[in-house]
Write a protein that holds these residues in place. Sequence first.
Motif, PDB file in Angstrom:
ATOM      1  N   VAL A  76       7.321   2.009 -18.173  1.00 20.29           N
ATOM      2  CA  VAL A  76       6.780   3.473 -18.169  1.00 20.29           C
ATOM      3  C   VAL A  76       6.504   4.077 -19.493  1.00 20.29           C
ATOM      4  O   VAL A  76       7.400   4.131 -20.411  1.00 20.29           O
ATOM      5  CB  VAL A  76       7.806   4.211 -17.192  1.00 20.29           C
ATOM      6  N   SER A  79       3.573   9.720  -9.618  1.00 21.47           N
ATOM      7  CA  SER A  79       4.649  10.103  -8.842  1.00 21.47           C
ATOM      8  C   SER A  79       5.596  11.134  -9.938  1.00 21.47           C
ATOM      9  O   SER A  79       6.604  10.509 -10.268  1.00 21.47           O
ATOM     10  CB  SER A  79       5.340   8.827  -8.262  1.00 21.47           C
ATOM     11  N   THR A 132      15.799  -0.875  -8.720  1.00 20.27           N
ATOM     12  CA  THR A 132      15.337  -0.609 -10.028  1.00 20.27           C
ATOM     13  C   THR A 132      16.426  -0.206 -10.827  1.00 20.27           C
ATOM     14  O   THR A 132      17.441   0.166 -10.370  1.00 20.27           O
ATOM     15  CB  THR A 132      14.189   0.269 -10.052  1.00 20.27           C
ATOM     16  N   PHE A 136       5.404  -1.477  -4.093  1.00 15.66           N
ATOM     17  CA  PHE A 136       5.571  -0.656  -5.195  1.00 15.66           C
ATOM     18  C   PHE A 136       6.806   0.056  -5.367  1.00 15.66           C
ATOM     19  O   PHE A 136       7.047   0.751  -4.187  1.00 15.66           O
ATOM     20  CB  PHE A 136       4.425   0.323  -5.480  1.00 15.66           C
ATOM     21  N   THR A 175      14.576   6.129  -6.425  1.00 20.38           N
ATOM     22  CA  THR A 175      13.594   5.165  -6.462  1.00 20.38           C
ATOM     23  C   THR A 175      12.470   5.506  -5.356  1.00 20.38           C
ATOM     24  O   THR A 175      12.959   5.538  -3.996  1.00 20.38           O
ATOM     25  CB  THR A 175      14.090   3.939  -6.268  1.00 20.38           C
ATOM     26  N   SER A 217       9.083   2.416  -7.857  1.00 24.48           N
ATOM     27  CA  SER A 217       9.225   3.143  -9.318  1.00 24.48           C
ATOM     28  C   SER A 217      10.467   4.198  -9.423  1.00 24.48           C
ATOM     29  O   SER A 217      10.636   4.727  -8.571  1.00 24.48           O
ATOM     30  CB  SER A 217       7.892   4.154  -9.231  1.00 24.48           C
ATOM     31  N   ARG A 265      12.406   6.825 -12.268  1.00 22.47           N
ATOM     32  CA  ARG A 265      12.438   7.394 -13.488  1.00 22.47           C
ATOM     33  C   ARG A 265      13.748   8.176 -13.715  1.00 22.47           C
ATOM     34  O   ARG A 265      14.635   8.454 -13.057  1.00 22.47           O
ATOM     35  CB  ARG A 265      11.392   8.832 -13.394  1.00 22.47           C
ATOM     36  N   ASP A 300       8.312   0.693 -13.415  1.00 26.09           N
ATOM     37  CA  ASP A 300       7.584   0.428 -12.303  1.00 26.09           C
ATOM     38  C   ASP A 300       7.492  -1.034 -12.069  1.00 26.09           C
ATOM     39  O   ASP A 300       7.328  -1.881 -12.809  1.00 26.09           O
ATOM     40  CB  ASP A 300       6.212   0.777 -12.604  1.00 26.09           C
ATOM     41  N   SER A 353      14.170   3.551 -16.219  1.00 29.75           N
ATOM     42  CA  SER A 353      12.983   3.815 -16.005  1.00 29.75           C
ATOM     43  C   SER A 353      11.877   2.688 -15.985  1.00 29.75           C
ATOM     44  O   SER A 353      11.616   2.043 -17.156  1.00 29.75           O
ATOM     45  CB  SER A 353      12.170   4.777 -17.148  1.00 29.75           C
ATOM     46  N   TRP A 379       6.285  -4.496  -9.017  1.00 30.87           N
ATOM     47  CA  TRP A 379       5.824  -4.718  -7.844  1.00 30.87           C
ATOM     48  C   TRP A 379       6.409  -5.787  -7.430  1.00 30.87           C
ATOM     49  O   TRP A 379       6.690  -6.822  -7.820  1.00 30.87           O
ATOM     50  CB  TRP A 379       4.285  -4.972  -8.291  1.00 30.87           C
ATOM     51  N   THR A 417       6.463  -6.496 -13.444  1.00 30.29           N
ATOM     52  CA  THR A 417       7.168  -5.523 -14.036  1.00 30.29           C
ATOM     53  C   THR A 417       6.360  -4.742 -15.108  1.00 30.29           C
ATOM     54  O   THR A 417       5.754  -5.164 -15.719  1.00 30.29           O
ATOM     55  CB  THR A 417       8.364  -5.743 -14.700  1.00 30.29           C
ATOM     56  N   ASP A 418       6.326  -3.261 -15.030  1.00 34.55           N
ATOM     57  CA  ASP A 418       5.554  -2.236 -15.841  1.00 34.55           C
ATOM     58  C   ASP A 418       6.328  -1.308 -16.457  1.00 34.55           C
ATOM     59  O   ASP A 418       7.166  -1.002 -15.727  1.00 34.55           O
ATOM     60  CB  ASP A 418       4.393  -1.718 -14.909  1.00 34.55           C
TER      61      ASP A 418
END
Length: 732
Positions: free
Chosen positions: A233, A144, A342, A188, A170, A190, A192, A347, A345, A349, A230-231
Amino acid sequence: ITINGKANLAGGKCGALKTAVPRDVIELYTEVYMTMLSPLNDERIAYLGLQYLQESLQPVFLNTNSFASQNETVNNTVHALLFATMTFYTSDEVNADFAWLNQTQANKTIDRYQAVLNKNLGANIAEVFIVDATIKSYDFTTISPVETSFTECSNPGSDGTLYTEAKATTKMYVATTTGAESTSRALFLSNREMGNTTSGSEREAPFSANGPIVPFEASRPSRITYYSRTDAVPSESLKVDYGSLFALISRGESGLNVSNVIGVFFGTKIMHGSNFGSAVDEAVYLKRLVTIDNYPILSRWYKVDIKIQWVNHTYSVSIDDLIVTTEQTFQGDDVDGIRLSTYRSVDVWFDEIYVGFDNSLNFQCPITLRTGTSTQAPVQRHWSFEEVHGEGNLGYTAYNVMTRHYNFLDTQGSIAFDGQGQVNDNQDIKLQYKDGDYPLTQGLIHAGALVYLTNSLRSGKTPLDQSKTRVSDQGLWSGVKDGPGGAGDGRQFWYTEYNFESDLSPTLNGGVAACSSQDLNRWRFEGIVFHYTNLSDLVFGEPGPFYVERPKVLFNAPTGQYVMWAVMDREKRDLALSAIATSPYEDGPFLFRRSFYPDGNQTRDQVIFVNDEGQPLLGRTYYQTVEFLLPQAIMQPVWESAKNRDGSINYRNSYHRAVYDPGYDNFNDIYLQRWRKEDIAYEVQCVDRLNSSKVRTPKSGEYNDDGDVCNDPSERKVIIGQGVPVVTSMFI
């Protein structure tokens, strides 16, 4: 410039919109082999190698985290290996080469790209020579990037310009992934902090102030459950407090006057709070939250339960069914939406979001503090005074009233009514407490109420990488996997009755709850495994509602079922039945099987266990008044002891009375299974009719072409036993 307080947009809206756009891409994993006359630092080698890939194939992105390794020097020549990832769009609008490819077409296109790389081998880039370049593998995925789109307009600016900027950067969509409950998709989000300017250079952009709001009618839900993952980036999630916020909100009646009622934050920490600021980027809003876990695990699904008590305005939070905080206060009359936000930065779910009533009956597993352990188990009741001694009895032996008789004998010197009358009710049981044989106490966790389960879906330790070794049978340390049968497998399960009155439905009025623990300190909620609404009186047919006391559960290996025994009764406490339920899983749901008296007696306390021989046993306590009738001896032939109404002899009943077997009066006796020889291990013999010494013993399930066990008419069948497995009881 405004007209009557409004912006003049006669020339049209001009501007640029920056937003994160999901793109389907293919990533080519490439190795580049290079030589040079003198050593260079890794960053310089990576830069030159990536420049070769960029000029050769012109990918959309090159992985700047590629690693160059100078592994050897031969004949004053330094050799280096670069690992790089090239990314290409798969949309025909951008790159027709990879648009809508199948496996065969992708391989052909990659072969063509490999040929381009081979053509440029030997290139000299700043005295670094490209010796070899190979596309090792590829993968289809979604990225993205933040893209800028411009709008066309004829506004020359003479009437002024209007500048607008979208702050909600977002992106949100349903993406393919391994969901929390093994689903194929999840929500999802995300965000940045890095974007591209019109010239293509990167710059830090403001993170989103607010996330999407999911509205619903104003209500008072008692349970909110969701899963979150939570992931981080790569190269961007470097700042403190990146993560996501799940918040219950009250938007008010006018506009979006948002107030966060209760929220849970997942990211670098797990935190919770209530009535904090509504803007996610508020400078101090994270400081208003309380930390639950300082070191959560990334890229892992967490289950979150928020239970709300609207009467006293408190809430509790559970993570993975473990209570982490209780009796936290909040302010608010209702909620009418949830916000998924969010922060920096990240990602994140979300999956399986539930907002509604608490079908877990507001049950809470034991909480262990320094002062002790508290539970929600009801007051433990035992044999009452009336049950032991009879209604209206004081607990002492009762005698008949003496009657004075007059006769011709001289009564001089005798004492009237000396002694006591004939015994009417003998009471030889003495209770220690006025309420029964035990005092009424709040239910606690006792060792006898626990059952240790292993090798099951819920007994294995779910967090990975906590226990790595064990001692093998040979005395050596060896690595062991987590999960069922692995390191740390085995949990103590506690099953308890739970009396609850629901204002929603009578089907939610109480049940059997289950909790489990590995350290007897933190207890995980396994669910309401059985509901009282499924109980029935199968002996007398009396009406309910019913409840159970002291449930006990064991695993029955031959049937692969978990078996629950419990005392069943109703408000009058006049039944004292035994109830049986079974389930293929330790966390239920359990299916009600029967209510009965196993030995014909009422009971208030019973236990099931397996002895050293592997035989399941039932132990019960009961009080029973036994009356003996001693009739006058009568001479009567046994063959005519039973007669019909017309006076004729009933030979059948006479025989049963003369040849008595205890099984006649045991309604739990497995007479039918014994008649079928199912209490004996399976063994069938096929005996040759001409030579009886010739015997064949087929296995269970072995049949001939006619579907018979023995060959008819040359063989006759002799059944020794038919138990597969051997039946020893009707109920276990």
